[in-house]
Structure formats: structure tokens, C-alpha cells
Design an enzyme around this catalytic site. Sequence first.
Site, short mmCIF file in Angstrom:
data_model
loop_
_atom_site.label_atom_id
_atom_site.label_comp_id
_atom_site.label_asym_id
_atom_site.label_seq_id
_atom_site.Cartn_x
_atom_site.Cartn_y
_atom_site.Cartn_z
N GLU A 272 0.98 -1.43 0.01
CA GLU A 272 0.08 0.03 -0.08
C GLU A 272 0.85 1.27 -0.03
OE1 GLU A 272 -2.74 -0.32 3.31
OE2 GLU A 272 -3.82 -1.73 2.36
N GLU B 177 -6.34 -7.54 -0.57
CA GLU B 177 -6.53 -7.42 0.82
C GLU B 177 -7.74 -6.59 1.16
OE1 GLU B 177 -3.11 -5.85 3.33
OE2 GLU B 177 -4.68 -4.56 4.31
C1 IDC Z 1 -2.54 -3.68 10.54
C2 IDC Z 1 -2.83 -4.78 11.42
C3 IDC Z 1 -2.48 -4.25 12.92
C4 IDC Z 1 -1.16 -3.49 13.02
C5 IDC Z 1 -1.03 -2.68 11.77
C6 IDC Z 1 0.17 -1.99 11.62
O1 IDC Z 1 -4.01 -5.47 11.37
O2 IDC Z 1 -2.41 -5.35 13.85
O3 IDC Z 1 -0.79 -3.16 14.15
O4 IDC Z 1 -1.45 -3.29 10.46
O5 IDC Z 1 1.03 -2.89 10.97
C7 IDC Z 1 -3.96 -2.39 5.84
C8 IDC Z 1 -2.51 -2.81 5.80
C9 IDC Z 1 -2.38 -3.92 6.85
C10 IDC Z 1 -3.10 -3.34 8.17
C11 IDC Z 1 -4.57 -3.17 7.77
C12 IDC Z 1 -5.67 -2.98 9.15
O6 IDC Z 1 -2.26 -3.49 4.77
O7 IDC Z 1 -1.05 -3.95 7.36
O8 IDC Z 1 -3.03 -4.23 9.32
N1 IDC Z 1 -4.95 -2.35 6.77
O9 IDC Z 1 -5.28 -1.48 9.74
N2 IDC Z 1 -4.51 -1.43 4.94
C13 IDC Z 1 -5.64 -1.06 5.29
C14 IDC Z 1 -5.88 -1.73 6.54
#
Ligand code: IDC
Length: 519
Positions: A360, A447
Site C-alpha cells: 500500500e 487485501e
Molecule cells: C494492521 C494490523 C494491525 C497492525 C497494523 C500496523 O491489522 O494489527 O498493528 O497493521 O502494522 C492495511 C494494511 C495492513 C493493516 C490493515 C488494518 O495493509 O497492514 O494491518 N490495513 O489496519 N491497509 C488497510 C488496512
Amino acid sequence: MKRTVWRALGALLAAVVLLGALPLSAGAFADVEAGAWYADAINEMAGEGYLLGYPDGLFRPGEAVSIGQFLTIAGRCAGVSPGAGQTPHWAAGWVQAALDRGWVDWDECPPTGERFDEAVTRQVAVKALMRALLPDVRGDYSTESPKIKDFGELDGRYYESTFAAYAAGVVVGHGDGAFRPLGHLTRGEACLLIQRALKLSGGGANPPGPGVPDVPDGPMEAIKGGASENGWLQVKGTQLCNEMGQPVVLHGMSSHGIQWFPEFVGGQAIKNTAGYGANLFRVAMYTAEDGYLSQPEKMEKRAVEAVDAAIAQDMYVILDWHILFDGNPMDHVEEAEDFFGRMAQRYKDTPNVLYEICNEPNGNVSWQGDVKPYAQRVVKAIRAHSKGLVLVGSPTWSQDIHLAAQDPVEGEGILYTLHFYAGTHGQALRDRIDGAMAKGLPVFISEWGTSRADGSGGVFLDEAAVWLDFLEERGISWANWSLCGKNETSAALKIGTPTDRAWGWEDLTESGRFVFGRF
Ligand code: IDC
């Protein structure tokens, strides 16, 4: 097919012979005698379009009702639309709709179809009915349980719905006071029960009207199946296709960060996911946050092991260069070229592997200035060895596919990722997908989550169902965030779920049940 025709002809013949003997009925079906205890319910419901009967014009009120039939009628009465069925069985869409809404659970009626024609037990029927039509009714243990003579036979799982059904008067029990939780219902009885619930619920949200076909248009067009069946994937127009050029859809889970949850990318966890029907797995290798950039050997080894475990399950597997806090992929383009070059060489003869080169991009980053030039370089590094598919992200956390559509990356076998979270993103982003596809851009949802975009809140299953139906209609593949037991609502497993054994339905969170049910 032939057997069905013969069966229908046979039934028709029987009906013609029988008709002479039956008293004339003013109702919808020749075999529903006026004055029978179930006749009014059946005739009224048929008049409102909730019942169709058999194609031969009979209703067969004395036959045991199957789970597929029961959920179909309940679904019509609740005013929902059928979901995307997973098998060609006529009831598949209605069963899916019931599963999506939690009226029944996967173990009571798996979406794979082998039990759709089984007679439904009374306890399952009552649970589905109460959840579908009277979800807010509650019954009190101390008031309702004495009404049920064989209460000891009722599984605790069905207390809530059975008490509610007794309290509302939907179920009144047999003359002897027994509920017979494991017994069956005739089609006549089922109608009576459903009609009572329907009346109490205010008459049905959205009667379909007569003539709604019982049989959907046919089997799903796109093929699922694993790599041994589909071989090297390719892109034709905007559609993901198998080696033979037939449309394919991939559905599966994304791992959480492999630096934090290694046990959920182990062989058993991936096998469990495949066991529920997933044909895709995504290995999320974070670059920052203690990921690859700070411990490359360790993370690469872990990623390779996870990829190999997915290959062992015949799954397609995405190797995800999970940039997030490091929003501009250009900052580490050399590391990415190096990593993906090595992986493409390693897996050059393995059709299972897809390369997602920038999870992302976000922050101060542009498509033309950063992401596209980055993608051109990494695609080149991959194509030096492999024809495996490449998934490319876009600015604003992989939401700006409209920018990619105006100026796509050169080369073959490239798809563009779009990420959504059902509690945050809706119609505007779906419109963007349609706009990009109209320009010829192939889209892949590498995702998505049932939660808000921060990974928690909700879950938003109604919104998620709208999304998945939208994707299904367009043949778009997806991976859900995430396979782990972290304390956040997007996690598919309950906190503390072991990873050294198979997972039952009770191990899955609300999100996990919804998503696994969709495989
Ligand atoms: C989130 C995880 C969370 C973690 C955070 C930071 O759910 O536990 O602390 O990342 O690393 C994304 C990302 C994905 C995110 C997810 C939810 O690709 O890494 O995971 N998210 O926030 N994009 C949109 C949402």
C-alpha cells in the site's frame, strides 16, 4: 438431468391418476386438500409468492422438508436475495444467504452442497427461522423450558432460539408436549411454522410476488480449484484465467505480519485454511516494523517456508512486499528488485506463486512519479526469470486504481490491487473498480477486511456481503485480512487458538466464520 425429467414425469403421471381420487381443492396445489390443518398456511403463502411447490404442480405436504427448501422459503420471507452459491444446486444461493447472515452455521449446512437435500432437524429449522424473521425475540429459560417435555434432549446451542420460538408462540410443541429437537418437519408443518413467524414479524419485508423461479440460472461460470487443476494463470482482458484460458477466481486469507505471527503461516494453519476451501494464501512480509528491511535473512526464510506450505496444499500464493509505514516503494526499490529477482528465480517453474510488489503506497507518493516507475523496475526483475503474475498497488493505500487505469504499467500478466475495509469503504470505491475495468484494467483484491480500515471495529458483515457479491459478479479474486488470533475484529481466529491442530467452527471469530463460509 435425465433422471430429474423422469422423476418429474413420473410425479406428473401419479398426480393425474391421483387427482380423480382427491376432493377438489380451491388452493394452489392439487395435493393440498381444503380443510387440512396446513391448507390455509400453504395456500396463503403460495398466493403471496413465498411458495412455489414442485414443477409438477404438487406440494407434497407430508414429505420431510429439506434444509435447502427450508432456507429458501425462510430467505424469501425475510426479503433477502440469494447469495453467490458455490455449487450448481438450486438451493446454493439461498443457503449462502443464510450462512452469510448467521441463520445457520457451516457445520449445520456446509455451502458445499452435500447436505442441502437432507431433512432439516427441528432445532436447526427453528434457529434459522427465528434468526431470519424474529431476531429480536427472546425467551426466558425459567418460563420456556418447563413447556418442553423432552427439554433434556435439546442441545444447549439451541436454547436461545427455541426459547424465543416458544415465547413468541411460533412453536407450540406436539400434543404430548415434546419438541423433538432431532426430529424432522413435514413440508406442511414447516409452512405453518414459517407463516406464524412471518405474521409476527409484520408480514415479510419484501414479498417476491408469484413466479420467482426456484432454480437459479445455472452453475457459476468461473472455476475455483488449485494450481494442479489450473496451472499458470494469465490475464485475458480484465479477467483472471487459468492456463486453458477459462475464468478462474481465487479466494483465500492473507496472513498477518509474518514477523509477529509465524505460527499462523505454519503448515498446519495453511492446511486448515485450505481445508475450508480457500485456494489462495497471501504471505504478508512487512518491510518496516521489524520486517524484511531490518532482518532480511530471517524474514525471507519464513516467507519461503510459508510459500512452500501453501504450494503443498495446491494453493496459489501471493508473496507480498508489505510496505505500510514506509509509504513510498521507491525508497527501497533496490532491495525489492533483489528480493523479487531471487524469488522469481526460485519459483520460475512453479505456477502457484504471484508477486505483490508493493502492498500500500501512501503519503507523499504519486503514481506517475513513484509507483509506476518502481513497478516497471520490479516487473523487469521478475520477468527475467518468471512469467508468474504481478500485482501492483497504487497511492492512497492501493485505492487509486483510476490513476493506474489512465497509465498502466507495460508488460503482460499484471493486475492492479484494490484494498477495502467494509466498515470504511463502500460504493464510491466499487464505482472506481467499475470505472477502471471499463478502461480495461484487471483488478485483484489482495487485501480486504470485514472491519474498519484500522483493522478493528464492527464487524460489518452486511457491507462485506455487498462487496463480495459485487466481486463475485465480476469474477474478481480476493484475500481477506487476516489469518491470526490477534485482539482485533478483522482477525479470523479467536485469541489463543492453537495452530497445531485442525480448526472447528468454534475457533473462528465472527469475521472468520463469515469469510471461511464464503470459501
Ligand atoms: C494492521 C494490523 C494491525 C497492525 C497494523 C500496523 O491489522 O494489527 O498493528 O497493521 O502494522 C492495511 C494494511 C495492513 C493493516 C490493515 C488494518 O495493509 O497492514 O494491518 N490495513 O489496519 N491497509 C488497510 C488496512
